[in-house]
Design an enzyme around this catalytic site. Sequence first.
Site, PDB file in Angstrom:
ATOM      1  NE  ARG A  38      -3.861   0.218   2.050  1.00  0.00           N
ATOM      2  CZ  ARG A  38      -4.877   0.363   1.218  1.00  0.00           C
ATOM      3  NH1 ARG A  38      -5.217  -0.630   0.406  1.00  0.00           N
ATOM      4  NH2 ARG A  38      -5.553   1.487   1.169  1.00  0.00           N
TER       5      ARG A  38
ATOM      6  CB  THR B 185      -7.391   6.142  -3.580  1.00  0.00           C
ATOM      7  OG1 THR B 185      -7.291   5.247  -2.478  1.00  0.00           O
ATOM      8  CG2 THR B 185      -8.382   5.599  -4.587  1.00  0.00           C
TER       9      THR B 185
ATOM     10  CG  ASN C 127      -6.585   3.788  -8.686  1.00  0.00           C
ATOM     11  OD1 ASN C 127      -6.801   2.701  -9.244  1.00  0.00           O
ATOM     12  ND2 ASN C 127      -6.979   4.039  -7.446  1.00  0.00           N
TER      13      ASN C 127
ATOM     14  CG  HIS D  80      -7.128  -3.219  -5.412  1.00  0.00           C
ATOM     15  ND1 HIS D  80      -7.934  -2.399  -4.663  1.00  0.00           N
ATOM     16  CD2 HIS D  80      -7.194  -4.461  -4.835  1.00  0.00           C
ATOM     17  CE1 HIS D  80      -8.480  -3.112  -3.676  1.00  0.00           C
ATOM     18  NE2 HIS D  80      -8.053  -4.355  -3.770  1.00  0.00           N
TER      19      HIS D  80
END
Length: 830
Positions: free
Chosen positions: A562, A568, A592, A595
């Site tokens: 992450r 995001t 984007n 994920h």
Amino acid sequence: MADKKKASMARRKQEIQLQQEIETQEEWEDVMSKEGLYVIDVYQEWCGPCVGMVGVFKKIKNDLGDPLLKYAVAKADTIDALEKYRGRCEPCFLFYATGVLVAVIRGANSPQVMRTVTEQLQQEHKVIDGSAERKEIKDPYISMVDTMDNDMEEDEEEAEEGRPASKKDGKQMRFKGELVNFGDENDRSQESKKEVTVAVIKPDAVQAGKVDEILEEIRAKGIEILKDEERTMTEEEASNMYTHLQDEDFYKDLIAFMTSGPSHILVLTKGRTGENIINEFRDLIGPTSVEEAKEKQPESLRAKHGNQTYMNALHGSSSEDQAMRELAFFFPDYAIPVAEGKPKLQRTLALIRPDAFKHHKDEVLQMIHEAGFKVALQKEMSLTKEMAQDFYKEHEGQEYFDELTTRMSSGPLMALGLAREDAVEGWRSMLGPKELDKAKEEAPDSLRAKFAVEDVVINQFHGSDSEAAAQKELDFFFPMQQTMAVIKPDALGTKDEIIEKVHDAGFKIAARKETQLSREIAEEFYSDHKDKDYYNDLVEHMASGPTMFMVLSREDAVEGWRSLIGPTDPEKAKEESPESLRALYGGDILKNAVHGSSNPERAKEHIQKIFGDLKFTCDGWLAKDEEEMQDQDEKKEEAAGEETQQTTEGEEQKEGEEKKEEGGDQTTEQQEEKQGDIEPPTEQAEEQEHEAEAAKTEEPQQQEQTSTEEAKPTEEETPKEEEKAPEETPKTEEEPKQEETQKEEEAPKEEEKTEEAPKEEQKEEEVKQEEEAPKQEEEAKPEGGEETKPEEPEQKSEEPAKTEETTEEAKTEGEEKKGEETKTEGEGAA
């Protein structure tokens, strides 16, 4: 009409006389052997020589009248030496001085040609006089193309060999410089060049006196300015530079503007390789339109210093090809620096112990960042006294051990995984000596001296003392974890680049799958977003094209991934984390690029949905993959290796199975010795009866060993003859059949002590064993730590096949020695 034709032929004859025609390799080599400065127009048949420059060449020839100056046109289609110029030569002028390339000009730039001819003629006269040396150059554009082609060929070779095309022996291979995996050494060729871009500070910014401010902002982003030259463009230079805009309404105004005053021409790169400098600089200057830049990227250079439309302060190459053309246009003799390659990074564990963590955490972290460390892993946690004792067990027995473990378990602490070229020694140097008095005296600015707690003899920091220790300690605080990574349809075209960055960040790709999701699966995958306004759009986008799913393994993998992908919103990512994947490859919140699972529980759910049940080793690979490697290393039979891979349930059980497989081919006597070693103290009675009942116990024990490989019980589940007796009363439905089979087999079993059973009988018994395998597995489960007796006949039925499979070659000296040692230990235990 005839007169016009004659005149045309005469003009052509003069042109041919002015420029020697070269159409074969032999003619090329002949020209290269002659003295003088040759200006060679390299062309291909489909476009022909640059006729527009003939007048310029005549003027130069007439003005200078130098016999050393010679002109030629060379047909790249038929000359081997010019093969690399095919498709890249319109227009291209090579300057050769007695067979040595000394200059290159791309584009019909007559002022530059005139200047270069004059300079090179002067230099050649000095060489002939002996007052200077001839300086050979390489065509920068062709050199870059060579590097790209070589890297692409290596990628293709690797792909044919079944390896990922983006990786070679741990090194990431790209044509845009060189990328090296975390912890891998760099041994690439020294000919690899840095990636560069060409930038122009336009006349409006120069006239406004903003050059120094712009240069400072460029340097503040870590960009290196390799070349900075102030020059006023001619109309011809500006026209050649902006030929791609000649159909625009503002083209004439743009040319007039670019020639209205001096500009600054820059050559830029960044870091050791220059990787991604073109995109990074274009992101720094912002959109072409000043209005759009001010709206979308108010911190960009064009937003700050531009005025309107083409008067936008700066220009930056839009691609690698354009950068090479502009470099050859503005700096034809410039040699691109060699890429240094990335260094080998180290990782080390850093602990901020409870007292320092409570009072000085932020200050310590700031010092760590200022020292050039990258915090790859970070965790706040509390240790129990037992955990602290386990971590420092090597220090047990020292007088400080109790206080050390008490302090370590007194409150929250911070564990960090630090990365740097010399992380181990660098961090230990920052810490200073372990003894506080010595630290205060010899290294008063060290962390241990600076943050010492009064009246406490234990220092406040820990650092690994070697790379091996660092890995072991990192595993203690950051055990291997898996997460789900997704490359969305909008970014699948850049999957190779993203995978390179995945490897760079230290992740292992344990599993991957490229597939197109149905709408139903996409809805299920993003079910936790169902109440969001964008849910339907997200589902439609995810079902719009192929998607790549990856299971990534690393310490603290969920948070690590992450962190790598960034916020995001790609726009927010560009501000807060410009090196993140979403900043580099994302378009908007919906598209984007990537994920990542939000937490470990969601990661497990996502992996289950896409890949099903997967088991992983302690190193983060699929359990099956590690089994395959071990089978190769230990040269086990392929069939046995495949069986082991299918039934692996854990690292501890696997080690026990390998021991039993190694012992499966030993003699009956060696098996008895190993059995005595692994069984609990209750085996003493069996050992005492061993000599008296050798004939009876020898056979069951060997059968037990064989059945172990088939049913794979743990060591504690090994059947014991004395413990089976109480189990005889309760019997299952299958037991009568098993007892009957046992009676039928007892006679042939006795004969097998001296010779092997016939092959036909062995095959029949193997069939029986396969048919009753499910029953054996059920009865292999012990009650109260014991196994049921009915398993013994099935073990006997397996014995003939096992006996035949055992060969003398399998009885290695190492196994015999191991058997002798095991016997000694077993006797001692008894």
